[in-house]
Design an enzyme around this catalytic site. Sequence first.
Site, PDB file in Angstrom:
ATOM      1  N   ARG A   1     -41.728  50.084 101.433  1.00 32.36           N
ATOM      2  CA  ARG A   1     -42.025  51.069 102.472  1.00 32.36           C
ATOM      3  C   ARG A   1     -41.005  52.194 102.415  1.00 32.36           C
ATOM      4  NH1 ARG A   1     -42.303  46.976 106.179  1.00 32.36           N
ATOM      5  NH2 ARG A   1     -40.746  47.992 107.456  1.00 32.36           N
TER       6      ARG A   1
ATOM      7  N   LYS B   1     -33.799  39.503 105.058  1.00 31.08           N
ATOM      8  CA  LYS B   1     -35.171  39.790 104.632  1.00 31.08           C
ATOM      9  C   LYS B   1     -35.629  38.835 103.525  1.00 31.08           C
ATOM     10  CE  LYS B   1     -38.116  43.694 103.419  1.00 31.08           C
ATOM     11  NZ  LYS B   1     -38.387  45.095 103.725  1.00 31.08           N
TER      12      LYS B   1
ATOM     13  N   ARG C   1     -33.419  48.994 114.140  1.00 30.40           N
ATOM     14  CA  ARG C   1     -32.060  48.510 113.875  1.00 30.40           C
ATOM     15  C   ARG C   1     -31.434  48.038 115.179  1.00 30.40           C
ATOM     16  NH1 ARG C   1     -32.992  48.177 109.337  1.00 30.40           N
ATOM     17  NH2 ARG C   1     -32.463  49.544 107.623  1.00 30.40           N
TER      18      ARG C   1
HETATM   19  C1  BTN Z   1     -41.197  46.670 102.128  1.00 32.18           C
HETATM   20  O1  BTN Z   1     -40.607  47.704 101.803  1.00 32.18           O
HETATM   21  O2  BTN Z   1     -40.688  45.864 102.895  1.00 32.18           O
HETATM   22  C2  BTN Z   1     -42.565  46.380 101.546  1.00 32.18           C
HETATM   23  C3  BTN Z   1     -42.449  45.800 100.174  1.00 32.18           C
HETATM   24  C4  BTN Z   1     -43.796  45.464  99.547  1.00 32.18           C
HETATM   25  C5  BTN Z   1     -43.639  45.018  98.114  1.00 32.18           C
HETATM   26  C6  BTN Z   1     -44.930  44.528  97.537  1.00 32.18           C
HETATM   27  S1  BTN Z   1     -44.727  43.691  96.005  1.00 32.18           S
HETATM   28  C7  BTN Z   1     -46.446  43.660  95.788  1.00 32.18           C
HETATM   29  C8  BTN Z   1     -46.984  44.985  96.260  1.00 32.18           C
HETATM   30  N1  BTN Z   1     -46.950  45.967  95.201  1.00 32.18           N
HETATM   31  C9  BTN Z   1     -46.082  46.933  95.453  1.00 32.18           C
HETATM   32  O3  BTN Z   1     -45.842  47.886  94.685  1.00 32.18           O
HETATM   33  N2  BTN Z   1     -45.511  46.760  96.631  1.00 32.18           N
HETATM   34  C10 BTN Z   1     -45.998  45.566  97.285  1.00 32.18           C
END
Ligand code: BTN
Length: 331
Positions: free
Chosen positions: A128, A193, A328
């Site tokens: 994100r 996380k 946060r």
């Molecule tokens: C975050 O930032 O917390 C979200 C992360 C999401 C990662 C997953 S891995 C599978 C899917 N493909 C991606 O490119 N991103 C999501």
Amino acid sequence: MVESATEIHLPPKALLQLLADGQLHSGQELASVLGVSRTAIWKQLAKLEPLGLELQSQAGKGYCLSGGLDLLDRSRIQEGLLAPVNAAISQFELFEVLDSTNAWLMRQELGSGISVCIAECQTAGRGRRGRQWVSPFARNIYMSLRVTAETGFGAFEGLSLAVGVAVADALGDLGATDIKLKWPNDILWQGRKLGGVLIEAAGDPSGRCHAVIGLGLNLKAEASMIKEIDQPWVSLEEILDNQPGRNESVIAILNYMVPMLASYETDGFRSYKSKWESLNAHLNQRVSLQTGLSQTAGLVCGVSDSGGLLLSTDRGLEVFHGGEVSLRAEM
Ligand code: BTN
């Protein structure tokens, strides 16, 4: 199967399968099993490091992959899925390398049913807020699901929270306790996380459209991740005494996620609200919520029926929805 041009070049699957046991194998053994010269083996072994795999070599003895490899297996996954889950999945793709499972599904033609795309590693994993999602080979879970709706983007309201509930349920089945959710959709264990969700939508905002739900779940700590991730994180191997296999973990998640997605347009977030509230990592805590450039301080009171964050601020009770929001705990 390798989709599209990426910078990653995989060694032959047979080599990966030999090294998967984490034991020492001599260069000669590897060369004779693959029917190639030792020089050719060295060239193939050199491809492991860019995959984020830690190859150890012992002079005169051979090579081993630190921690071994637990490769994903499409048949094993499909055999482990509940019958209605298999029936609801119209497309199931497992890649060794992809840029991003989310990006791949976003590129596909709209279809019906639920599409699943999993990769052993991603070269451009998306997190994100434009962040990179570190995705070393065969260590964690990188999985995306695509669901179609006929009634526009409104059908996906609160979906990211419902995804968190489904993942928490699956982790519970795998033996994890103390899993919490951070609004809107981080999966936490003791404040660290464990996983993240990225949802992207496309199509007609008030008609036929789809959402791609990407899940990244940390299963194993790995040196390249430790260097690159800039926040407290944890992996499943640290939480659980009995580490589930990667295939087993994927099965557990799909068995919760697919039924939730299949009925979400009808059920909506209401069906998941109370469970989400019970997993809320910040309930009754004072937090600082950042939306774009502005920051709002308040007490977390829960979530609305559509999955918005309810904050008690100095202006009263306010609801915050989606977008680029970060949460946060205040100092
Ligand atoms: C975050 O930032 O917390 C979200 C992360 C999401 C990662 C997953 S891995 C599978 C899917 N493909 C991606 O490119 N991103 C999501």
